[in-house]
Design a protein around this motif. Structure first.
Motif, PDB file in Angstrom:
ATOM      1  N   THR A 140      26.292  57.303  48.263  1.00 19.62           N
ATOM      2  CA  THR A 140      27.020  56.905  46.861  1.00 19.62           C
ATOM      3  C   THR A 140      25.792  55.360  46.439  1.00 19.62           C
ATOM      4  OG1 THR A 140      29.306  55.801  47.163  1.00 19.62           O
ATOM      5  CG2 THR A 140      27.860  54.966  48.975  1.00 19.62           C
ATOM      6  N   THR A 141      27.018  54.986  45.454  1.00 25.84           N
ATOM      7  CA  THR A 141      26.178  53.507  45.479  1.00 25.84           C
ATOM      8  C   THR A 141      26.075  52.437  45.920  1.00 25.84           C
ATOM      9  OG1 THR A 141      28.603  52.557  43.909  1.00 25.84           O
ATOM     10  CG2 THR A 141      27.081  54.788  42.899  1.00 25.84           C
ATOM     11  N   LYS A 142      25.927  51.342  45.894  1.00 24.32           N
ATOM     12  CA  LYS A 142      25.957  50.293  46.732  1.00 24.32           C
ATOM     13  C   LYS A 142      26.971  49.209  45.749  1.00 24.32           C
ATOM     14  CE  LYS A 142      21.087  48.442  46.168  1.00 24.32           C
ATOM     15  NZ  LYS A 142      19.112  47.372  46.221  1.00 24.32           N
ATOM     16  N   LYS A 143      27.384  49.759  44.800  1.00 24.01           N
ATOM     17  CA  LYS A 143      28.514  49.061  44.118  1.00 24.01           C
ATOM     18  C   LYS A 143      29.588  49.441  46.069  1.00 24.01           C
ATOM     19  CE  LYS A 143      28.225  47.342  39.723  1.00 24.01           C
ATOM     20  NZ  LYS A 143      29.112  47.574  37.883  1.00 24.01           N
ATOM     21  N   GLN A 144      29.536  50.629  45.581  1.00 26.07           N
ATOM     22  CA  GLN A 144      30.727  51.669  46.103  1.00 26.07           C
ATOM     23  C   GLN A 144      30.487  51.837  47.813  1.00 26.07           C
ATOM     24  OE1 GLN A 144      29.961  55.553  44.130  1.00 26.07           O
ATOM     25  NE2 GLN A 144      31.376  55.194  42.338  1.00 26.07           N
ATOM     26  N   ILE A 145      29.966  51.284  47.870  1.00 23.21           N
ATOM     27  CA  ILE A 145      29.568  51.496  49.644  1.00 23.21           C
ATOM     28  C   ILE A 145      29.398  49.753  50.019  1.00 23.21           C
ATOM     29  CG2 ILE A 145      27.207  50.723  49.920  1.00 23.21           C
ATOM     30  CD1 ILE A 145      27.195  52.799  52.250  1.00 23.21           C
ATOM     31  N   LEU A 146      29.936  48.974  49.187  1.00 21.80           N
ATOM     32  CA  LEU A 146      29.745  47.579  49.576  1.00 21.80           C
ATOM     33  C   LEU A 146      31.345  46.716  49.296  1.00 21.80           C
ATOM     34  CD1 LEU A 146      26.872  45.124  47.832  1.00 21.80           C
ATOM     35  CD2 LEU A 146      27.518  45.601  50.057  1.00 21.80           C
ATOM     36  N   GLU A 147      31.977  47.547  48.553  1.00 22.40           N
ATOM     37  CA  GLU A 147      33.500  47.689  48.396  1.00 22.40           C
ATOM     38  C   GLU A 147      34.291  48.274  49.162  1.00 22.40           C
ATOM     39  OE1 GLU A 147      37.024  49.270  45.356  1.00 22.40           O
ATOM     40  OE2 GLU A 147      34.667  49.231  44.524  1.00 22.40           O
ATOM     41  N   LYS A 148      33.660  49.449  49.972  1.00 21.86           N
ATOM     42  CA  LYS A 148      34.247  49.762  51.018  1.00 21.86           C
ATOM     43  C   LYS A 148      34.182  48.988  51.752  1.00 21.86           C
ATOM     44  CE  LYS A 148      36.609  53.930  52.517  1.00 21.86           C
ATOM     45  NZ  LYS A 148      37.654  54.487  51.489  1.00 21.86           N
ATOM     46  N   VAL A 462      40.513  48.430  28.266  1.00 24.08           N
ATOM     47  CA  VAL A 462      39.303  48.908  29.045  1.00 24.08           C
ATOM     48  C   VAL A 462      39.099  47.094  29.950  1.00 24.08           C
ATOM     49  CG1 VAL A 462      38.976  49.909  27.157  1.00 24.08           C
ATOM     50  CG2 VAL A 462      37.974  47.311  27.376  1.00 24.08           C
ATOM     51  N   LYS A 463      38.629  47.543  31.535  1.00 22.84           N
ATOM     52  CA  LYS A 463      38.104  46.726  31.966  1.00 22.84           C
ATOM     53  C   LYS A 463      37.312  45.938  31.626  1.00 22.84           C
ATOM     54  CE  LYS A 463      37.340  50.314  35.092  1.00 22.84           C
ATOM     55  NZ  LYS A 463      37.146  50.854  36.532  1.00 22.84           N
ATOM     56  N   LYS A 464      37.291  44.442  31.417  1.00 24.46           N
ATOM     57  CA  LYS A 464      36.358  43.532  31.488  1.00 24.46           C
ATOM     58  C   LYS A 464      35.290  43.222  32.268  1.00 24.46           C
ATOM     59  CE  LYS A 464      39.417  39.821  30.498  1.00 24.46           C
ATOM     60  NZ  LYS A 464      40.018  38.442  30.150  1.00 24.46           N
ATOM     61  N   ILE A 465      34.140  43.165  32.089  1.00 16.95           N
ATOM     62  CA  ILE A 465      33.295  42.627  32.581  1.00 16.95           C
ATOM     63  C   ILE A 465      33.288  41.178  33.710  1.00 16.95           C
ATOM     64  CG2 ILE A 465      30.158  42.133  32.992  1.00 16.95           C
ATOM     65  CD1 ILE A 465      30.331  43.684  29.937  1.00 16.95           C
ATOM     66  N   CYS A 466      33.061  41.251  34.847  1.00 18.77           N
ATOM     67  CA  CYS A 466      33.201  40.292  35.345  1.00 18.77           C
ATOM     68  C   CYS A 466      32.323  38.924  34.828  1.00 18.77           C
ATOM     69  CB  CYS A 466      33.451  40.829  36.371  1.00 18.77           C
ATOM     70  SG  CYS A 466      32.853  39.218  38.461  1.00 18.77           S
ATOM     71  N   ASN A 467      32.644  37.922  35.225  1.00 18.24           N
ATOM     72  CA  ASN A 467      32.022  36.067  34.222  1.00 18.24           C
ATOM     73  C   ASN A 467      30.616  35.980  35.461  1.00 18.24           C
ATOM     74  OD1 ASN A 467      32.514  36.655  31.900  1.00 18.24           O
ATOM     75  ND2 ASN A 467      34.768  35.686  31.888  1.00 18.24           N
ATOM     76  N   GLY A 501      28.319  43.180  40.425  1.00 19.04           N
ATOM     77  CA  GLY A 501      29.311  43.111  41.445  1.00 19.04           C
ATOM     78  C   GLY A 501      29.486  42.034  42.408  1.00 19.04           C
ATOM     79  N   CYS A 502      30.274  41.521  43.030  1.00 19.44           N
ATOM     80  CA  CYS A 502      30.099  39.794  43.567  1.00 19.44           C
ATOM     81  C   CYS A 502      31.761  39.904  44.191  1.00 19.44           C
ATOM     82  CB  CYS A 502      29.603  38.806  42.834  1.00 19.44           C
ATOM     83  SG  CYS A 502      31.147  38.530  42.161  1.00 19.44           S
ATOM     84  N   LYS A 503      31.516  38.979  45.302  1.00 18.89           N
ATOM     85  CA  LYS A 503      32.756  39.157  45.693  1.00 18.89           C
ATOM     86  C   LYS A 503      34.137  38.632  44.682  1.00 18.89           C
ATOM     87  CE  LYS A 503      31.688  37.860  51.196  1.00 18.89           C
ATOM     88  NZ  LYS A 503      31.156  36.801  51.627  1.00 18.89           N
ATOM     89  N   VAL A 504      33.885  38.286  43.956  1.00 21.31           N
ATOM     90  CA  VAL A 504      34.945  37.905  43.079  1.00 21.31           C
ATOM     91  C   VAL A 504      35.572  39.213  42.360  1.00 21.31           C
ATOM     92  CG1 VAL A 504      35.250  36.500  40.345  1.00 21.31           C
ATOM     93  CG2 VAL A 504      33.751  35.059  41.837  1.00 21.31           C
ATOM     94  N   CYS A 505      34.760  40.062  42.044  1.00 19.41           N
ATOM     95  CA  CYS A 505      35.533  40.973  41.587  1.00 19.41           C
ATOM     96  C   CYS A 505      35.196  42.521  42.548  1.00 19.41           C
ATOM     97  CB  CYS A 505      34.390  41.435  40.384  1.00 19.41           C
ATOM     98  SG  CYS A 505      33.309  42.322  40.711  1.00 19.41           S
ATOM     99  N   ASN A 506      35.125  42.310  43.681  1.00 23.97           N
ATOM    100  CA  ASN A 506      35.343  42.758  44.974  1.00 23.97           C
ATOM    101  C   ASN A 506      34.110  43.921  44.902  1.00 23.97           C
ATOM    102  OD1 ASN A 506      36.234  43.645  47.066  1.00 23.97           O
ATOM    103  ND2 ASN A 506      37.881  45.809  46.301  1.00 23.97           N
ATOM    104  N   PHE A 507      33.446  44.024  44.297  1.00 23.78           N
ATOM    105  CA  PHE A 507      32.001  44.480  44.332  1.00 23.78           C
ATOM    106  C   PHE A 507      31.942  45.084  43.036  1.00 23.78           C
ATOM    107  CE2 PHE A 507      31.615  43.222  48.523  1.00 23.78           C
ATOM    108  CZ  PHE A 507      30.430  41.417  48.148  1.00 23.78           C
ATOM    109  N   THR A 508      33.269  44.773  42.071  1.00 24.48           N
ATOM    110  CA  THR A 508      33.372  46.440  41.676  1.00 24.48           C
ATOM    111  C   THR A 508      32.230  46.077  40.135  1.00 24.48           C
ATOM    112  OG1 THR A 508      35.184  45.407  40.422  1.00 24.48           O
ATOM    113  CG2 THR A 508      35.439  46.841  42.068  1.00 24.48           C
ATOM    114  N   GLY A 509      32.327  44.614  39.549  1.00 24.02           N
ATOM    115  CA  GLY A 509      31.252  45.067  38.454  1.00 24.02           C
ATOM    116  C   GLY A 509      32.413  44.343  36.807  1.00 24.02           C
TER     117      GLY A 509
END
Length: 575
Positions: A140-148, A462-467, A501-509
């Motif tokens: 899986t990806t870093k984003k997906q495993i961190l989010e999980k 569309v989803k916006k990029i996490c600032n 990916g960070c805690k603010v966006c729950n690692f989704t970006g």
């Protein structure tokens, strides 16, 4: 005893797979290899930094090493395994044990070559009595495993709190026989029901899904358009929780065989949270499935400037909604922001000298001012068509018809526009031009469309990029092709943006959503083409020549401005 790591032997080289899956040339690979060598980085890391999707890279990695790729959405790791490992260990090693069954361990990883971590996980599990004979690795990806992992430990904390609230053992059952038995004082399930809604409100979720399964109750929330796991409850809590929501919505609690629809005014239960919830239940083989749509009166955006319109689109839209008569149509799938845009338009033109009436199914937000809003009631024979006929005798200037569903409603809406009324409505079509075909198929004559149509606005979200984690990068070849095909030029200085990916966006970006639009102005040339029954292809060609931007073009422009990503553009729009 040796442990088998199950995998398929690849039949292609790593470079061949990269070239084939990413559409690269060998000279491109050499260029990226040179960069990797110069910067002392992994080739895959360089590809990701140059805009290639982390998910695409993970799929290539999985294919090469002979493993399965997965987003991990449907895996629920058992608590007895995850409680063995610390959250810090799992997040630092990018690893997560997903399942153990019949001596087989299923292990999610980002780097399948990290043998040290694999051995360490196996050794820790062995120390806790697990006899592992085979390991199945999932990439899986870093984003997906961190989010999980983040969701997993958050869920564990919430479940502990909730079970404490329930104050019962898992095997104990609730029994709700009479409504009067379920009160604030007698049932801790009420605290749980409120907590779920309050958490959804804090997370800016648009929907809550409570889904029964064979083993448990799965609760998910739709955040920024995606369903994310919130909590898995013990099976015994399902029926009382559903019953509580049905009571809050004044539904029949003893009726479980047919679907029901109702509404909850949550301010009655928590005055600090002024939201309504549209509640729907359907019977399933494992119990009732319940979905709640959150309608937040305080946060709904009713300002055209904040809905994502480009400067030219906003100018055209504002000019059109001030016309004295005609039809303005908004088209797109459910959840594409049509209602919000229409409400914003009505609020903007709501002046003392105008009477504005809406006919909806149902009224989602109360607009206030001098706007009159009404719900249709098909069961009582009060349909959109009948409502429009009635309201035409109330001397309106502007009418909003929630949706054109049939020929009768379409004809009356057209007649209303031709007799001096400005009519707003919606249709479920894919783009602006195909709306004309849809109306003709419904039975509206072309000359009537030519006389009545002012503007067709197709839209999506569309989803916006996490600032908080927004980073610039050089676009990939694939992204350059998308940009070129949309009619934009590529230069050496071009940079795109994405969330790391960070805690603010729950690692989704991503954080939040915005609109993309396609506006077809029905001017004299388009009117003549309608009368002459020209094909939609010709009408679209003329509209594009006159400056109409497609949904894809508007989305790409937002990606170039750093608002969204090319991945989102591809996901949401057709080329």
């Amino acid at each position: 005893m040796s442990i088998t790591i199950k995998r398929k032997i690849p039949d292609k080289s790593f470079i061949d797979l990269i070239v084939e899956r990413l559409g690269l040339q060998l000279e491109d690979i050499k260029k990226y290899q040179s960069i990797a060598k110069k910067e002392n980085k992994n080739l895959l890391q360089v590809l990701i930094e140059h805009g290639y999707s982390e998910e695409d890279i993970a799929k290539i990695k999985a294919e090469y090493f002979g493993y399965k790729y997965d987003r991990l959405t449907n895996y629920v790791p058992p608590e007895e395994i995850t409680e063995i490992f610390s959250k810090k260990f799992l997040m630092e090693r990018y690893v997560l044990p997903l399942k153990f069954d019949q001596n087989v361990l299923i292990l999610a990883m980002v780097e399948p070559t990290d043998v040290i971590t694999i051995n360490e996980v196996i050794e820790i599990l062995k120390q806790h009595g697990y006899d592992i004979k085979e390991v199945n690795i999932i990439i899986t990806t870093k984003k997906q495993i961190l989010e999980k992992i983040e969701l997993l430990y958050e869920e564990k904390r919430k479940l502990e709190e909730i079970l404490k609230i329930l104050q019962v053992e898992e095997k104990e059952e609730f029994k709700f026989e009479h409504e009067e038995d379920i009160t604030e004082k007698s049932s801790p399930i009420i605290m749980l029901a409120h907590r779920i809604i309050e958490d959804a409100y804090k997370k800016n979720a648009s929907d809550i899904h409570i889904q029964p399964t064979e083993a448990n109750t799965r609760i998910r929330m739709r955040i920024d358009g995606d369903l994310v796991d919130y909590l898995n409850l013990p099976k015994f809590a399902h029926e009382p929780l559903i019953t509580r929501y049905k009571i809050m919505a004044n539904m029949k609690i003893d009726e479980k065989r047919v679907p029901q629809d109702a509404r909850i005014n949550f301010a009655r239960f928590n005055p600090a949270i002024d939201i309504d919830l549209r509640v729907s239940t359907v019977p399933t083989v494992y119990g009732e499935d319940l979905v709640m749509r959150l309608l937040d009166k305080s946060s709904v955006i009713l300002d055209l400037d904040k809905l994502g319109f480009s400067e030219n689109h906003l100018k055209l839209y504002r000019e059109t909604i001030r016309k004295p008569y005609g039809i303005i149509l908004h088209v797109g799938p459910t959840g594409s922001g049509k209602t919000t845009t229409l409400y914003s338009a009505l609020k903007e033109i709501d002046t003392p000298e105008k009477k504005i009436i809406t006919v909806e199914d149902p009224v989602e937000y109360t607009l206030g001012g001098s706007i009159v809003q009404t719900n249709i009631n098909p069961a009582a024979g009060y349909t959109f068509a009948k409502a429009i006929k009635s309201f035409l005798r109330h001397d309106p200037d502007v009418m909003l018809v929630g949706e054109i569903r049939d020929i009768e409603t379409a004809k009356i809406a057209v007649e209303a526009s031709l007799t001096g009324h400005l009519v707003f409505s919606t249709l479920h079509t894919n783009d602006a031009v195909s709306t004309i075909t849809r109306l003709e198929e419904m039975g509206i004559e072309s000359y009537l469309l030519a006389d009545s149509l002012l503007l067709i606005c197709a839209q999506r979200l569309v989803k916006k990029i996490c600032n908080s984690c927004k980073t610039a990068y050089i676009p990939s070849k694939k992204e350059e092709i998308v940009i070129k095909n949309a009619g934009f030029e590529i230069n050496d200085d071009l940079r795109l943006y994405k969330g790391s990916g960070c805690k603010v966006c729950n690692f989704t970006g991503y954080k939040g959503r915005t609109g993309i639009h396609e506006l077809l102005k029905v001017d004299s040339d388009i009117k003549n083409m309608l009368i002459e029954r020209e094909s939609t292809e010709k009408i679209k060609a003329v509209a594009l020549e006159k400056g109409m931007k497609t949904l894809r073009q508007d989305a790409v422009e937002k990606a170039l401005r750093g608002i969204t990503t090319i991945d989102e553009v591809i996901r949401v729009t057709l080329e």
